[in-house]
Motif scaffolding. Structure first.
Motif, short mmCIF file in Angstrom:
data_model
loop_
_atom_site.label_atom_id
_atom_site.label_comp_id
_atom_site.label_asym_id
_atom_site.label_seq_id
_atom_site.Cartn_x
_atom_site.Cartn_y
_atom_site.Cartn_z
N MET A 1 0.85 -1.17 0.00
CA MET A 1 0.00 0.00 0.00
C MET A 1 0.90 1.23 0.00
N GLY A 2 0.58 2.19 -0.84
CA GLY A 2 1.39 3.40 -0.94
C GLY A 2 1.21 4.31 0.26
N ILE A 3 2.14 5.22 0.41
CA ILE A 3 2.11 6.16 1.52
C ILE A 3 0.86 7.04 1.47
N VAL A 4 0.52 7.51 0.27
CA VAL A 4 -0.66 8.38 0.12
C VAL A 4 -1.92 7.62 0.51
N ALA A 5 -2.03 6.37 0.06
CA ALA A 5 -3.20 5.56 0.41
C ALA A 5 -3.25 5.32 1.91
N LEU A 6 -2.09 5.09 2.53
CA LEU A 6 -2.05 4.89 3.98
C LEU A 6 -2.53 6.13 4.72
N ILE A 7 -2.13 7.31 4.26
CA ILE A 7 -2.55 8.56 4.90
C ILE A 7 -4.04 8.77 4.73
N ILE A 8 -4.58 8.50 3.54
CA ILE A 8 -6.01 8.71 3.30
C ILE A 8 -6.84 7.72 4.12
N ILE A 9 -6.48 6.44 4.06
CA ILE A 9 -7.21 5.43 4.83
C ILE A 9 -7.04 5.68 6.32
N GLY A 10 -5.83 6.04 6.73
CA GLY A 10 -5.58 6.33 8.15
C GLY A 10 -6.38 7.50 8.66
N ALA A 11 -6.47 8.56 7.84
CA ALA A 11 -7.25 9.73 8.25
C ALA A 11 -8.73 9.38 8.38
N ALA A 12 -9.25 8.63 7.43
CA ALA A 12 -10.65 8.22 7.49
C ALA A 12 -10.90 7.30 8.69
N ALA A 13 -10.00 6.35 8.90
CA ALA A 13 -10.15 5.44 10.03
C ALA A 13 -10.02 6.17 11.36
N GLY A 14 -9.08 7.09 11.44
CA GLY A 14 -8.92 7.88 12.67
C GLY A 14 -10.13 8.72 12.96
N PHE A 15 -10.70 9.35 11.92
CA PHE A 15 -11.91 10.14 12.10
C PHE A 15 -13.05 9.27 12.62
N LEU A 16 -13.26 8.13 11.98
CA LEU A 16 -14.34 7.23 12.39
C LEU A 16 -14.10 6.70 13.80
N ALA A 17 -12.87 6.31 14.09
CA ALA A 17 -12.56 5.75 15.42
C ALA A 17 -12.74 6.80 16.52
N THR A 18 -12.29 8.04 16.28
CA THR A 18 -12.46 9.07 17.31
C THR A 18 -13.93 9.38 17.55
N ARG A 19 -14.74 9.31 16.50
CA ARG A 19 -16.17 9.56 16.67
C ARG A 19 -16.85 8.40 17.40
N LEU A 20 -16.46 7.17 17.07
CA LEU A 20 -17.04 6.00 17.74
C LEU A 20 -16.65 5.95 19.21
N MET A 21 -15.44 6.41 19.53
CA MET A 21 -14.96 6.37 20.91
C MET A 21 -15.31 7.65 21.68
N GLY A 22 -15.90 8.64 21.00
CA GLY A 22 -16.30 9.88 21.66
C GLY A 22 -15.13 10.75 22.08
N VAL A 23 -14.06 10.76 21.28
CA VAL A 23 -12.87 11.54 21.59
C VAL A 23 -12.80 12.73 20.65
N GLU A 24 -12.56 13.92 21.17
CA GLU A 24 -12.40 15.11 20.36
C GLU A 24 -10.91 15.42 20.27
N THR A 25 -10.35 15.32 19.07
CA THR A 25 -8.95 15.62 18.85
C THR A 25 -8.80 16.54 17.65
N ASP A 26 -7.61 17.12 17.52
CA ASP A 26 -7.36 17.95 16.34
C ASP A 26 -7.04 17.06 15.14
N ILE A 27 -6.94 17.65 13.98
CA ILE A 27 -6.78 16.89 12.73
C ILE A 27 -5.48 16.10 12.70
N PRO A 28 -4.32 16.68 13.06
CA PRO A 28 -3.09 15.88 13.02
C PRO A 28 -3.12 14.68 13.97
N THR A 29 -3.69 14.87 15.15
CA THR A 29 -3.79 13.76 16.10
C THR A 29 -4.72 12.68 15.57
N THR A 30 -5.83 13.09 14.97
CA THR A 30 -6.77 12.14 14.38
C THR A 30 -6.09 11.34 13.27
#
Length: 79
Positions: A1-30
């Motif tokens: 998997m390419g770096i760009v794909a990892l960043i895109i999938i990671g950002a989407a997964a981080g967003f979804l995970a923080t919402r499911l866990m009820g955590v409010e974080t900034d964009i870089p942390t997410t």
């Protein structure tokens, strides 16, 4: 998997995970949570990926990010 794909999938997964866990974080942390979660989830669910395809990679990324958030809440710094 390419770096760009990892960043895109990671950002989407981080967003979804923080919402499911009820955590409010900034964009870089997410994004960081999602990318590390994608790595952890990818390692844990590699066999599932071979059986079910790319969707299981996203599921693994979300689960890995949720595990990371849980560990962060349990053992991380307290505000």
């Amino acid at each position: 998997m390419g770096i760009v794909a990892l960043i895109i999938i990671g950002a989407a997964a981080g967003f979804l995970a923080t919402r499911l866990m009820g955590v409010e974080t900034d964009i870089p942390t997410t994004m960081f949570i999602g990318i590390v979660g994608a790595l952890v989830g990818g390692l844990i669910l590699r066999a599932l990926l071979a059986m079910m395809g790319a969707l299981s990679g996203f599921v693994g990324a979300v689960l890995g990010a949720m595990l990371l958030i849980w560990l962060w809440q349990k053992y991380g710094p307290t505000p």
